[in-house]
Design an enzyme around this catalytic site. Structure first.
Site, mmCIF file in Angstrom:
data_model
loop_
_atom_site.group_PDB
_atom_site.id
_atom_site.type_symbol
_atom_site.label_atom_id
_atom_site.label_comp_id
_atom_site.label_asym_id
_atom_site.label_seq_id
_atom_site.Cartn_x
_atom_site.Cartn_y
_atom_site.Cartn_z
ATOM 1 N N LYS A 1 -9.004 -15.903 44.156
ATOM 2 C CA LYS A 1 -9.998 -16.510 43.274
ATOM 3 C C LYS A 1 -10.896 -17.522 43.977
ATOM 4 O O LYS A 1 -11.788 -18.090 43.366
ATOM 5 C CB LYS A 1 -9.287 -17.190 42.088
ATOM 6 C CG LYS A 1 -8.488 -16.207 41.265
ATOM 7 C CD LYS A 1 -7.822 -16.876 40.092
ATOM 8 C CE LYS A 1 -8.834 -17.076 38.975
ATOM 9 N NZ LYS A 1 -8.180 -17.521 37.704
ATOM 10 N N ARG B 1 -13.781 -19.059 46.312
ATOM 11 C CA ARG B 1 -15.102 -18.688 46.805
ATOM 12 C C ARG B 1 -15.152 -19.069 48.276
ATOM 13 O O ARG B 1 -15.158 -20.249 48.617
ATOM 14 C CB ARG B 1 -16.208 -19.434 46.039
ATOM 15 C CG ARG B 1 -16.163 -19.298 44.538
ATOM 16 C CD ARG B 1 -16.509 -17.884 44.093
ATOM 17 N NE ARG B 1 -16.510 -17.782 42.625
ATOM 18 C CZ ARG B 1 -15.443 -17.400 41.921
ATOM 19 N NH1 ARG B 1 -14.331 -17.061 42.526
ATOM 20 N NH2 ARG B 1 -15.518 -17.333 40.601
ATOM 21 N N ASP C 1 -0.847 -9.754 33.636
ATOM 22 C CA ASP C 1 -0.705 -11.211 33.579
ATOM 23 C C ASP C 1 0.294 -11.546 32.473
ATOM 24 O O ASP C 1 0.591 -10.716 31.611
ATOM 25 C CB ASP C 1 -2.063 -11.877 33.301
ATOM 26 C CG ASP C 1 -2.167 -13.249 33.977
ATOM 27 O OD1 ASP C 1 -1.127 -13.782 34.404
ATOM 28 O OD2 ASP C 1 -3.289 -13.753 34.080
#
Lengths: 314, 314, 314, 314, 314, 314
Positions: free
Chosen positions: B193, B195, B220
């Site tokens: 997740k 960047r 999940d």
């Protein structure tokens, strides 16, 4: 090792917390409150409280369940942030009227509230005008139980009181009402809420004692919908033929149509306190709000300093 | 002395409670729930539970604080009504994701929840698919921790799975995802997740592993707003060039625009359970709700009878 | 009333205790340790600790049961000698990996360890890099959970890292590995320890993600026999065709042939800490031991002084 | 709901556990014991114990710390496997002689042992011939305190005892020795372990009372290295001019050279029990081992059935 | 924040409390004791104790149940008046001889006493010359266990002691008597209270050891009716043909005809302390009362200041 | 495993215990009570109670401190004799009127009583007509709170009641009195115990409400010296000009001159119960004693059998 005094506030009564901090000349403690989309509350204490003496202010209204869980979470965060001592300041104690098992298979929720607070490791409770003084004994946490009676009585003392009488709205309030009657040194009457079989006037409360042509102050610890209060007012006026009517209560819940009913009633004045946040609504003209900030500030200072404070306590 | 099996339900997930009672061929226990104008809840248990073996079903969504306080009050009422044993059945554990202190001065609220339950004297907890299995150790109450994985995996097993891959939506889910991957005997990938500074395509998740032309199941434990899920779906489709996309989660919170976002996404199917009441909303076509009633009913029967139940537990 | 800072050490990691005392410029507390012929341990604290602030340092390896019982006995002696506060300093938490019930009828021994410490009346725990952050919630004792990640990351930051990648040795470590990856701002891969049915190369781990020609740091919280690590190293080198390989772990148990296996492996460097005493064996050349003494000394000083220490904590 | 009787054994005294099971005609409970390379113990109970009445047998020797931690882990596993009741059976109580604070800043470790057991939630303790009967009061756990005195006295009763005398090896044992003397209805003497300033024979114990030409039984609760015993034997023989010498103790630790020293001493017979496993060593000819299995089996059956058992208890 | 030292006294031994206050140069704390017609005790603390360090002095005789309940009520009042620390000072520990379960289905009341004290939240206990040192371990409260032995021994040391011997009045006292014998460096004898079948002189105690023509000090921790003591005196004089006889005990209960029996006995001197109030009766000439005030005052000062006090403790 | 019902009695109210046993057709449990010359109580339970369901009956008068300590010791003996469950039956709760902190620095002794009972591990409390119903919440022990009101009201119902009125002797009793007024469906009055400044008749109670020519029943929970009662009687007769006067109370302490004062008063009848033993004195003619034996016997049977008993409880 210094133990700095710090005061944090939950969401329920921030104006009172600010007023208390103002009396004590300190800034309110910083915390971030966030509510997630799954309804979970997250609290982050935004300043170090390590080895500090911390007070958390939260009232039992409105949204008592939400407010109480928030209080428990704040206390948990403070304890695990190594605060030296945490005192829960409860101007209006949550579930205070659920204090006995008067029906089978119910919870004494005021006791449960006390146990849940104890489970967080909170060190002390500071509260005011409990429905019953026995509630202090509902857990092993040390409770300082303040009373607003002196201030409330002072307020009414200023009235023309040659002919005053205090009215207990029901038998259960007689004990507390008597304390006011003693302070003001006036007689008392008790409202009998039962509908007697021999009562020609149905739907009217009976008054035990005499109020004719007298000014009457109705005293209760809490007014919620105000229905009982208005009924008592009507009976004192129309059946008892009282002259002027006043009412006072420590905790002004004032839910549903309480405010408009009070405004439209025979009452000359309705006095309550900011133990519950009263800034969220437009108050009717007849309503007087006395502040408990000074009382709590004095108590917090005394607890913090370890000075004798028995005169503040019930 | 008999110990009758009794099941009571809070307000949060009555359809599930009814379904469980139906599987067990018993009537739900009778209680009266009332909410007063001062927001106080009152619970009265309407049948004798003296020396009985009682289970109370309550989910951690919606209105987790209200629901959790209600649960504590129900348990308190049952214990003081002399139930022999009270088990809190928590299909979706309250505050389950607040399980660690990853920021300074926050509460580990899942631990607090466990302590508060313990303070009521509840005897056992029965729950399912916790965010982290360590949560079982958050108090001294005995916890039976059920898993829905087998049933969920069975559901996906029926899909054409020659080319299947399981995707963990983030690094923290990798462990749990791997268990599914083992059961389905397929490879897994993990969504990164972060960047990256060297990432030319900003705002796009990186996929660790290869999903090209494969069918992907994103697994999940909980989906709330669904934003993370939709981001993962988009990345897998547009960057990873996956073929068909499925998603499964144990606890479908589905707050905010989760439902419409799912419906409009690349997902072929979104599978969740009724650990949270799903009957309160109109479900989109892509959504499949599997029932946990049989799983909980079997566990309740086993706990009640004292028979071996390790196969039901994680 | 002064509360002097005192530090005592058990038998498990005296060099670390001495180093911490040296950083803090205090002498280690004096105690006599004796083991009788019936295997009973006797501890006598040889200086007054009345009203003092005492820290006891003991690691969970080697001889964890012996060491842990010794720790409990030391704490018991200190508490009954009227120390004002006793903090258990556990650089390597005993039974840290036994943190969940992933099989029927086993003990969550890390939770038991926490309960047993609580039973002695110890006031705080100071520990580092737990296998799972939830372990902090395993008792009501306040836990300060330090992390060595910053120091470990700094060490690797000095490497030529144009082409670096972090590898999680298994899915369960992905979350922790991701934190390192964030700090170093590099990609990560995850080792899939399952043997796939469709895998032509039996006995070889699959790598989720790409490491070809890259320098790889394998990060784990603990290395015991090193078998998993060596397997990961081999897979990354021979299957993934990585360039240079490094490994780092917080807790170097290094039992059995771990040291020689590491020395003979493709690893360029193996970095660990002295949370476990590393002075008892001859260390191989490839091994670097970073000291946790400064980290613990700073935390002890902060806890003792009550100053804000959140930056030291996870 | 049935509560089956189950008996599990730790590593310390499996032969006794098997003998007890044999007396009770039940199979020993199945558990798997594993010790990892990081010294961690793992216990898995290999059969359902849900709602069962479980007894766990573990002695305080050898390797008391290892054995005691193992016991705590077994109990923890049993409790969390929902056993209805768990009784710790401690034939030789761990750290039994560490029962008072006769030096500054030491631990009363027998009390700590009791607290640690309580922390696991164990329901009862079953033990035998404690060093001091007050140890029973060291926690709130219910303790059944068996005595082997009757059986031991019976054994010696069969000796030619026209001229018998019982010797307490030191002043602290006088009380317990007197109980034997009462049962056998013979006189007693007490060894004075002090070296008097006016004693011409240095290094020789003084005997309080007369043993000349008498047969003497020296009774103690525990013999460890045997040095005190041998000293007493020598004094009784050479100074007191006793005829034949016997010794009996409940708990035969027999560490270091105890066995050979006994064999080479003036003793005719040394009697002890299997409260500690005696099968691990070759026993000398003079040594008699009486079994406590019947005594413990009777007590376990009585506790399990809830029948009156006061005659078995001290 | 200062913690002032304050000392309060119950009804049982006010002269001792006053003497201790006098040694410490402080005024006794003010409290009002009232007994109502329904036998209820009411205690009101008449000065602020908020954040103070408070000691409460109460003996276990006379009227132990009344005195102990009064003590619990005083402690409760002090704790809820927010004293920082409360120490129960018990010169003569209530129910001290009820310390073991030597008959079936009796209470170990000394343990119960300790639990009841713990239930009040008292922080420490300060006591003297317990019947058995293990009693210290009967609860988790920290106990400082003083001994009067040194002072008692000093008193007898001044006697002509060329030919002295110490006598234990029964086997159970042998251990404690030996400590005196060590301090005075003289031999000891032990009284055997059994009536032997082969004893020609019925109704006479046997003496283990030799006292002929020697001066004998009989030492016990407590003398109640004095019957055992007088029996021992008679046996030592008439059977053992001792010369002069002395007796000493820490706790002079002296109930029934104890005083006159002592006065009329062969004893030259009977020494006891004011751990029990001796001012309430006319003391016989043979009786010497040594004061424990200095010992307790020193201990209180040390506990209050946090200085090392191990030399005062047993 | 059977759990036999057993009932034991302390010294305070054996006639009631015998009557309860008689209603239940069981023999009272055997115990030996002994009081030593040092005032220590010794209790020995003379029959096996292992795994039994035991009730212990003890009243809070006379000699409340002695009686309460005896109760605690009995419970302790029963628990350690392995009774399965012990219920304290307290017909008159000790220190029941000490239920609030209405002065600074006093003990809420009714709460302390509850804590001390909890410290013994007692399982339940069965009591009757508490001074305040909140007392039930003073500990975590389950309390069944019986009421005698129905039986008392039935007794008075038989009177000629055309013209009846109920009088509360003070404001604090108004709530309880109202419950009687409801049951009898008659008006109530309240005595105002204050001396008004404007009251021409000094030393006379004011009556709130009207009693002229009416028959009045004065109801209280407890009458001790009877002074308040006699004052109320006099005021009702001489000031209020009532016709006939009756009085009823649940708990007849009747200390000092209560009996003769009642006999000589205007009262026609004084009704109380045997919650306190009334057989120890000669009762005046005006006094009627109603038995609570049937009420307690029914409650004990219900608790023992686990049947619904809410109708017996307040």
């Amino acid at each position: 090792m210094k133990r700095r005094l710090k005061i944090f506030a939950g969401q329920s009564n921030k104006p009172l917390a600010n007023e208390i901090c103002s009396v004590l000349s300190i800034d309110p403690g910083k915390l971030t409150y966030k509510k997630f989309s799954n309804d979970n509350i997250k609290i982050r204490i935004e300043e170090s409280v390590r080895e500090d003496d911390v007070f958390v202010i939260q009232s039992g209204y409105p949204n008592v369940n939400e407010a109480f869980m928030e209080l428990l979470i704040i206390i948990d965060a403070l304890k695990y942030a190594s605060a030296a001592r945490v005192t829960a300041v409860l101007p209006y104690y949550p579930y205070v009227r659920s204090d006995k098992k008067d029906e089978p298979r119910i919870s004494i929720t005021a006791r449960l509230v006390s146990e849940l607070l104890a489970a967080t490791g909170v060190n002390r409770i500071l509260t005011m005008d409990l429905h019953a003084p026995q509630i202090v004994g509902f857990s092993r946490i040390f409770v300082d139980h303040l009373t607003f009676r002196t201030i409330m009585a002072d307020h009414f003392m200023k009235k023309d009181q040659d002919n005053l009488v205090i009215a207990a709205p029901d038998a259960g309030s007689a004990k507390m009402t008597e304390k006011y009657a003693r302070m003001l040194d006036v007689p008392m009457v008790v409202m009998d809420k039962r509908r007697y079989s021999d009562n020609e006037k149905a739907h009217v409360l009976r008054i035990i004692g005499d109020v004719k042509d007298r000014d009457v102050i109705i005293i209760d610890d809490e007014v919620a919908t105000g229905n009982s209060l208005i009924e008592a007012v009507n009976a004192l006026k129309t059946v008892g033929r009282a002259r002027r009517l006043y009412a006072g209560c420590s905790h002004g819940v004032l839910s549903n149509d309480a405010l408009s009913n009070i405004e439209e009633s025979y009452l000359e004045e309705f006095v309550t306190t900011n133990s519950i946040d009263q800034t969220i609504r437009k108050l009717p003209e007849k309503m007087t709000v006395l502040s408990v900030a000074k009382l709590f500030a004095d108590a917090i200072a005394a607890v913090h300093m370890g000075t004798s404070v028995s005169k503040l306590f019930m």
